[in-house]
Each structure stands twice: as C-alpha cells, then as structure tokens.
Write a protein that holds these residues in place. Sequence first.
Motif, PDB file in Angstrom:
ATOM      1  N   VAL A 115      69.146  45.791 -44.350  1.00 17.84           N
ATOM      2  CA  VAL A 115      68.842  46.779 -43.319  1.00 17.84           C
ATOM      3  C   VAL A 115      69.398  48.121 -43.770  1.00 17.84           C
ATOM      4  N   GLU A 116      68.994  49.185 -43.082  1.00 20.86           N
ATOM      5  CA  GLU A 116      69.376  50.543 -43.498  1.00 20.86           C
ATOM      6  C   GLU A 116      70.790  50.934 -43.093  1.00 20.86           C
ATOM      7  N   SER A 117      71.348  50.283 -42.071  1.00 16.66           N
ATOM      8  CA  SER A 117      72.677  50.694 -41.600  1.00 16.66           C
ATOM      9  C   SER A 117      73.354  49.553 -40.849  1.00 16.66           C
ATOM     10  N   ASP A 118      74.655  49.728 -40.634  1.00 13.49           N
ATOM     11  CA  ASP A 118      75.407  48.778 -39.819  1.00 13.49           C
ATOM     12  C   ASP A 118      74.856  48.753 -38.396  1.00 13.49           C
ATOM     13  N   ALA A 119      74.411  49.906 -37.921  1.00  9.67           N
ATOM     14  CA  ALA A 119      73.837  49.990 -36.573  1.00  9.67           C
ATOM     15  C   ALA A 119      72.579  49.128 -36.475  1.00  9.67           C
ATOM     16  N   ASN A 120      71.741  49.123 -37.511  1.00 10.24           N
ATOM     17  CA  ASN A 120      70.538  48.291 -37.498  1.00 10.24           C
ATOM     18  C   ASN A 120      70.886  46.803 -37.561  1.00 10.24           C
ATOM     19  N   ALA A 121      71.924  46.460 -38.290  1.00 16.20           N
ATOM     20  CA  ALA A 121      72.365  45.058 -38.349  1.00 16.20           C
ATOM     21  C   ALA A 121      72.823  44.607 -36.958  1.00 16.20           C
ATOM     22  N   ALA A 122      73.586  45.458 -36.292  1.00 17.65           N
ATOM     23  CA  ALA A 122      74.060  45.135 -34.945  1.00 17.65           C
ATOM     24  C   ALA A 122      72.898  45.092 -33.954  1.00 17.65           C
ATOM     25  N   LEU A 123      71.939  45.999 -34.111  1.00 17.59           N
ATOM     26  CA  LEU A 123      70.775  46.028 -33.234  1.00 17.59           C
ATOM     27  C   LEU A 123      69.943  44.757 -33.385  1.00 17.59           C
ATOM     28  N   ALA A 124      69.730  44.319 -34.615  1.00 23.83           N
ATOM     29  CA  ALA A 124      68.965  43.089 -34.852  1.00 23.83           C
ATOM     30  C   ALA A 124      69.651  41.910 -34.177  1.00 23.83           C
ATOM     31  N   GLU A 125      70.952  41.818 -34.310  1.00 24.56           N
ATOM     32  CA  GLU A 125      71.700  40.728 -33.673  1.00 24.56           C
ATOM     33  C   GLU A 125      71.578  40.809 -32.152  1.00 24.56           C
ATOM     34  N   GLU A 126      71.644  42.008 -31.613  1.00 26.41           N
ATOM     35  CA  GLU A 126      71.534  42.193 -30.170  1.00 26.41           C
ATOM     36  C   GLU A 126      70.155  41.774 -29.660  1.00 26.41           C
ATOM     37  N   VAL A 127      69.112  42.181 -30.376  1.00 24.62           N
ATOM     38  CA  VAL A 127      67.741  41.823 -29.989  1.00 24.62           C
ATOM     39  C   VAL A 127      67.575  40.308 -29.983  1.00 24.62           C
ATOM     40  N   VAL A 128      68.050  39.653 -31.029  1.00 31.60           N
ATOM     41  CA  VAL A 128      67.874  38.207 -31.173  1.00 31.60           C
ATOM     42  C   VAL A 128      68.719  37.433 -30.164  1.00 31.60           C
ATOM     43  N   SER A 129      69.940  37.862 -29.956  1.00 26.01           N
ATOM     44  CA  SER A 129      70.834  37.111 -29.059  1.00 26.01           C
ATOM     45  C   SER A 129      70.346  37.131 -27.616  1.00 26.01           C
ATOM     46  N   GLY A 130      69.497  38.082 -27.264  1.00 22.26           N
ATOM     47  CA  GLY A 130      68.979  38.162 -25.905  1.00 22.26           C
ATOM     48  C   GLY A 130      67.763  37.296 -25.647  1.00 22.26           C
ATOM     49  N   LEU A 131      67.273  36.593 -26.649  1.00 22.73           N
ATOM     50  CA  LEU A 131      66.073  35.772 -26.495  1.00 22.73           C
ATOM     51  C   LEU A 131      66.401  34.394 -25.924  1.00 22.73           C
ATOM     52  N   ASP A 132      65.509  33.907 -25.053  1.00 27.04           N
ATOM     53  CA  ASP A 132      65.659  32.555 -24.508  1.00 27.04           C
ATOM     54  C   ASP A 132      65.583  31.533 -25.636  1.00 27.04           C
ATOM     55  N   GLY A 133      66.472  30.566 -25.607  1.00 30.98           N
ATOM     56  CA  GLY A 133      66.481  29.494 -26.602  1.00 30.98           C
ATOM     57  C   GLY A 133      67.454  29.725 -27.741  1.00 30.98           C
ATOM     58  N   VAL A 134      67.941  30.964 -27.882  1.00 36.28           N
ATOM     59  CA  VAL A 134      68.900  31.268 -28.949  1.00 36.28           C
ATOM     60  C   VAL A 134      70.288  30.895 -28.460  1.00 36.28           C
ATOM     61  N   LYS A 135      70.923  29.938 -29.154  1.00 34.58           N
ATOM     62  CA  LYS A 135      72.268  29.499 -28.787  1.00 34.58           C
ATOM     63  C   LYS A 135      73.337  30.378 -29.424  1.00 34.58           C
ATOM     64  N   ASP A 136      73.070  30.811 -30.658  1.00 35.65           N
ATOM     65  CA  ASP A 136      74.038  31.632 -31.389  1.00 35.65           C
ATOM     66  C   ASP A 136      73.290  32.368 -32.488  1.00 35.65           C
ATOM     67  N   VAL A 137      73.870  33.481 -32.945  1.00 39.05           N
ATOM     68  CA  VAL A 137      73.277  34.251 -34.034  1.00 39.05           C
ATOM     69  C   VAL A 137      74.310  34.407 -35.135  1.00 39.05           C
ATOM     70  N   HIS A 138      73.924  34.011 -36.351  1.00 40.32           N
ATOM     71  CA  HIS A 138      74.749  34.256 -37.527  1.00 40.32           C
ATOM     72  C   HIS A 138      74.125  35.449 -38.243  1.00 40.32           C
ATOM     73  N   ASN A 139      74.835  36.537 -38.257  1.00 41.37           N
ATOM     74  CA  ASN A 139      74.319  37.769 -38.829  1.00 41.37           C
ATOM     75  C   ASN A 139      74.801  37.918 -40.252  1.00 41.37           C
ATOM     76  N   ALA A 140      73.906  37.646 -41.216  1.00 43.39           N
ATOM     77  CA  ALA A 140      74.227  37.774 -42.639  1.00 43.39           C
ATOM     78  C   ALA A 140      73.472  38.959 -43.248  1.00 43.39           C
ATOM     79  N   LEU A 141      73.097  39.914 -42.398  1.00 42.63           N
ATOM     80  CA  LEU A 141      72.377  41.095 -42.875  1.00 42.63           C
ATOM     81  C   LEU A 141      73.306  41.972 -43.694  1.00 42.63           C
ATOM     82  N   GLU A 142      72.754  42.574 -44.724  1.00 43.25           N
ATOM     83  CA  GLU A 142      73.533  43.480 -45.582  1.00 43.25           C
ATOM     84  C   GLU A 142      72.922  44.875 -45.525  1.00 43.25           C
ATOM     85  N   VAL A 143      73.788  45.866 -45.566  1.00 48.05           N
ATOM     86  CA  VAL A 143      73.330  47.254 -45.552  1.00 48.05           C
ATOM     87  C   VAL A 143      72.928  47.630 -46.973  1.00 48.05           C
ATOM     88  N   ASP A 144      71.685  48.071 -47.094  1.00 44.46           N
ATOM     89  CA  ASP A 144      71.149  48.475 -48.389  1.00 44.46           C
ATOM     90  C   ASP A 144      71.365  49.981 -48.547  1.00 44.46           C
TER      91      ASP A 144
END
Length: 112
Positions: free
Chosen positions: A79-108
Amino acid sequence: MKMKTLALTAVLGLAASPMMATAAGTHDEPSAMDQAGAYVSDAALTTKVKAALAAHGELSALAISVETDQGIVTLSGDVESDANAALAEEVVSGLDGVKDVHNALEVDVPAE
C-alpha cells in the motif's frame, strides 16, 4: 438355554462397543460436509472483502491479497502509506463474518 442367551448378549455387546466408541468420537472432528461448508464460507467472505476494498476509492484492491481461514482474514501486499494499511484493516474488520484481521500489508516507498 439362559447361559447361551446371556453369552450371546455379552458377545454382541462387546462387538458393538468399538462401533459406539467410533461413532461417539466423530463429533470431535468436523465432517467433510462441515469442512466443505467452511471452505465455501471462507471463499464467500474473501469475495466480500475484495469487493469492499475495491469499492473504497482510496485503496488499490489489486495490490492487496486476501486470504480467509475460518473467518480470519489476512491482508498482504503493498500500500502507499501506513494510513492506507490502517484504512484497509478498518474496512475489512467492519464486515459481517470477519472474526479477526491479520494485517500484513507493507508500505511501498517509491524510489526517488
């Protein structure tokens, strides 16, 4: 005659014991149907996660890989920034059926 009946009952009881123990033990492990259902659920959840990432304007869904195992979503890629990594995790964690999110995104960091 009573001894024969008693002996036959004892033999049948002993023969049935391993079958009963095996049947009782199968409840501890998921059946093939349960495993197939979990796989389909994980595949559907992966699709839902990818769609949510693609719908978000600030994230590049093509650069983010998604894997799901029993409702636990792992995000990887660049991803382009730490903010985008956090945003992706936030978007995913809010979805029904998601129990947990492991964020292994790296800032390029682009080369200058």
